[in-house]
Design an enzyme around this catalytic site. Structure first.
Site, PDB file in Angstrom:
ATOM      1  N   ASP A 112      -3.171 -28.031  24.705  1.00  0.00           N
ATOM      2  CA  ASP A 112      -2.026 -27.773  23.842  1.00  0.00           C
ATOM      3  C   ASP A 112      -1.795 -26.265  23.744  1.00  0.00           C
ATOM      4  OD1 ASP A 112      -0.112 -27.710  21.887  1.00  0.00           O
ATOM      5  OD2 ASP A 112      -1.077 -29.205  20.619  1.00  0.00           O
ATOM      6  N   ASP A 202       4.553 -28.331  26.593  1.00  0.00           N
ATOM      7  CA  ASP A 202       3.455 -27.459  26.190  1.00  0.00           C
ATOM      8  C   ASP A 202       2.137 -28.175  25.984  1.00  0.00           C
ATOM      9  OD1 ASP A 202       3.992 -28.792  23.810  1.00  0.00           O
ATOM     10  OD2 ASP A 202       3.240 -27.098  22.661  1.00  0.00           O
ATOM     11  N   GLU A 203       2.060 -29.425  26.348  1.00  0.00           N
ATOM     12  CA  GLU A 203       0.768 -30.084  26.214  1.00  0.00           C
ATOM     13  C   GLU A 203       0.595 -31.185  27.245  1.00  0.00           C
ATOM     14  OE1 GLU A 203       0.563 -32.937  22.639  1.00  0.00           O
ATOM     15  OE2 GLU A 203       1.961 -31.400  22.020  1.00  0.00           O
TER      16      GLU A 203
END
Length: 694
Positions: A112, A202-203
């Site tokens: 993350d 983003d993860e």
DNA sequence: GCGGATCAC
DNA sequence: TATGGTGATCCGC
């Protein structure tokens, strides 16, 4: 404006605790909260007071309160004359069964990025270093850690954030940049698991079991190395969680954020201890509503699930026993797969604007949305059978109206607009602040094209090079050799998707196309915009060889953690819809009142400008190319060669142009092919687990 | 199949 | 001076 010391009534109906919390937004509990949350909440409630948004939140809060009241009443009823002990024993047996399914053989990582958007902005503008700033315009998509100390959070209206932090610096989103960085980061992650699953920009989730074995690394070493690589190559920091399944890994990645990692011991006892004191709200799938619902029967932590297992079993419908027991045990899916294009279920577009009451102006917005959707559908290569109109009143109440068809809906904006209009007009007059269109029951035209082309090639290749068939009429009997999709083509009719509108997007070629926005943001963020072109990753090019990472042989059984979905809880038994007419609510037109009020036909759909059908012109002496629709006199070989040619990018472009498809100059982000949904317990056709001893 | 609701990101 | 957008899923009807 008022005199000093406005002697307003001492306590003008104080906001209930739940309402104040609701106003604070969804990401209060999940992220690192500021020191004095209640003061912050007060400021937020104060700034919101009186607005329509506020009134709507108040209404929802009231509804939920009512709902809880009913649930509690029902609980008391159900508890009467029940031997709760024996119920609990039944649950205990179920727990034993679940425990037996625990699989600790895989090392799953959730990665993350830390305050992703904000970090990227910081990277490009070092002057922001150490400052309280936030990214976004009307609504914030993320905030720097300095800003978070003031209670500024993603999802928050900018003007509220300014009240909390008057010196807050606002930076506009640059989604193109985030997508770019996201791609680079994901490429790094993929070195450790080529089948990693991106969850937003983003993860992501990785299974590093094989990598660790191959490189003789412990999971912690491996993850440290991976995080170091990201930092070195992008100057961005990432947090990570290591655990035996996706749910646990996700929870763990939050543990040492930012720029940290946390590994949960791969032991049942340790896992259960970890879950025991964990807030139920940390469990993916438990949102604000379910948190309150569970709280009402005394459940705040995952450990409380066991305490109240009796009532949970008796009210399985309301609470979803199985899901909660898995959370209690810390059991979930450990299958990590890249998002599959086939998994996509819907595609849509929606837009918020200053509330409009004028029909023409509303229709104009609808038309714009239709144009966006057209672009997205064509770029993505989708069509579908159901169109859903969504609109939000100026009161913030949301409604949807849908219509299904027998055939594939045209992706032309005129047609989408016409359908939307038909759904909307009966509802007017209304004052609307958002309008959207969504298409479901999707069909993947790109896959269909592939299959068609291959099918055709196979068909002709299998035929004698210059057999007498070549001039023969290709009718249904012959079609039997072809994939079904080809028959679909022929059956298609005016107004609906014929075949192959303009799509098949070009990859790396057009940079402009990458402007897509990025989604999810850091930690706790509810904000996300349209996803980027993960298509590229999700749908490997037909010829691309499958990456052959040393996968452990399959032997372990799928961890059957399947279980329920992300929404384990139920609504009140009969939460009746607020009466249509009241509060300017739109009417449920014609459902029962006037069954045949409107013709169900769809006159406007037939558009003369539709591209010529690309159906196989079987009757003709010459062949018709299934790609470009051109007819030509040639033999099978020639047709084959032509098809190959036609498949080249430029040829496809040309075909599009010839078919007068207006493929957007419009820079609409092409939609992401889903697949990023983590799905912690989906009974999805998850492939078998890769078994490997750690 | 439709519409409302909840959730994630 | 005005609280987002995309997609999935579940439930009751």
């Amino acid at each position: 404006m008022h005199g000093p010391k406005e002697p307003s009534p001492p306590n003008p109906s104080p906001d209930s605790e739940s309402l104040v919390k609701r106003l604070a937004g969804p990401s209060t509990t999940k992220a690192g909260l500021a020191k004095d949350q209640s003061e912050i909440n007060r400021v937020i409630a104060e700034a919101s007071k009186g607005s329509k948004f506020y009134e709507n939140e108040k209404r929802k809060d009231r509804d939920l309160t009512d709902r809880i009241e009913k649930i509690l009443k029902y609980r008391d009823e159900v508890l009467r004359g029940v031997d709760i002990r024996s119920v609990e024993q039944g649950v205990d047996q179920l727990l034993v069964k679940l425990e037996a399914q625990r699989d600790l053989s895989q090392a799953i990582v959730h990665v993350d990025m830390d305050a992703f958007y904000a970090s990227v902005e910081l990277l490009d503008n070092p002057a922001l270093q150490g400052k309280a700033f936030a990214v976004g315009k009307g609504v914030l998509t993320t905030a720097s850690y300095e800003a978070r100390k003031f209670g500024v959070r993603s999802g928050m209206a900018a003007f509220i954030a300014k009240k909390l932090c008057p010196d807050l610096i606002l930076v506009e989103n640059r989604f193109h940049r985030y997508s770019e960085m996201s791609k680079r980061i994901m490429d790094i992650f993929r070195r450790y698991d080529p089948d990693m699953c991106a969850a937003g920009c983003d993860e992501g989730y990785l299974n590093i079991t094989a990598y660790c074995a191959d490189h003789r690394l412990t999971p912690a070493e491996c993850v440290q190395q991976m995080r170091d690589s990201v930092r070195e190559e992008t100057k961005l920091t990432v947090s990570a969680g290591i655990a035996p399944n996706k749910m646990l890994a996700k929870i763990c990645s939050d543990k040492n954020k930012p720029n940290g990692q946390y590994e949960l011991e791969f032991e049942p006892r340790a896992i259960k201890a970890f879950m025991h004191d964990l807030s139920i709200r940390k469990v993916p799938g438990v949102g604000r509503v379910n948190e309150r619902l569970l709280d009402s029967i005394g459940i705040k932590t995952c450990g409380d699930i066991y305490t109240h297992r009796g009532i949970l079993a008796l009210m399985d419908k309301q609470f979803g026993l199985h899901f909660l027991l898995q959370a209690f045990l810390g059991i979930a899916s450990n299958v990590v797969q890249p998002g599959q294009r086939e998994e996509r279920k819907s595609i849509g577009a929606e837009r918020t604007f200053t509330p409009l009451a004028d029909t023409n102006r509303i229709l104009q917005k609808l038309e714009e949305i239709a144009a966006e959707l057209e672009s997205d559908m064509e770029h993505g290569g989708w069509t579908g059978k159901t169109v859903t109109l969504k609109f939000k009143l100026d009161t913030y109440q949301v409604f949807t109206r849908a219509k299904s068809f027998d055939r594939w809906v045209s992706t032309k904006k005129e047609d989408l607009f016409a359908i939307g209009k038909e759904l909307l007009i009966p509802e007017l007059p209304l004052t609307i602040r958002l309008i959207g269109l969504r298409v479901t029951k999707l069909k993947d035209l790109r896959a269909e094209l592939d299959s068609k082309v291959n099918g055709i090639k196979r068909f002709f290749q299998s035929a004698e090079p210059s057999s007498p068939r070549k001039r023969r009429r290709i009718d249904t009997e012959d079609v039997g050799d072809l994939p079904d999709e080809i028959e679909d083509m022929q059956l298609s009719q005016d107004g609906f998707m014929e075949v192959m509108p303009g799509f098949h997007e070009d990859n790396e070629a057009d940079e402009d196309d990458m402007h897509a926005s990025a989604p999810a943001d850091d930690d706790d963020d509810p904000i996300a915009v349209k996803k980027q072109h993960l298509d590229r990753q999700a749908t490997p090019a037909p010829n691309k060889p499958a990456f052959t990472r040393p996968r452990p042989p399959m032997s372990a059984p799928a961890p059957s953690l399947a279980s329920t979905s992300t929404s384990p809880f139920m609504k009140p038994t009969s939460h009746k819809q607020r009466s249509a007419r009241t509060a300017q609510g739109p009417s449920r037109h014609s459902s029962s009142a006037e069954p045949e009020a409107r013709p169900s036909r769809f006159p406007t759909l037939a558009h003369p400008g539709a591209p010529e059908a690309t159906a196989i012109d079987a009757d003709a002496e010459e062949h018709t190319c299934p790609i470009c629709g051109r007819s030509m006199c040639t033999d099978n070989q020639g047709l084959n060669a032509h098809i190959d040619f036609c498949l080249s990018k430029s040829a496809i472009r040309e075909a599009q142009a010839a078919a007068s498809i207006d493929i957007g100059q419009k820079l609409m982000p092409s939609a992401r092919p889903s697949g990023s949904a983590p799905g912690f317990g989906k009974p999805k056709p998850e492939k078998k687990v890769r078994a490997r001893k750690r």
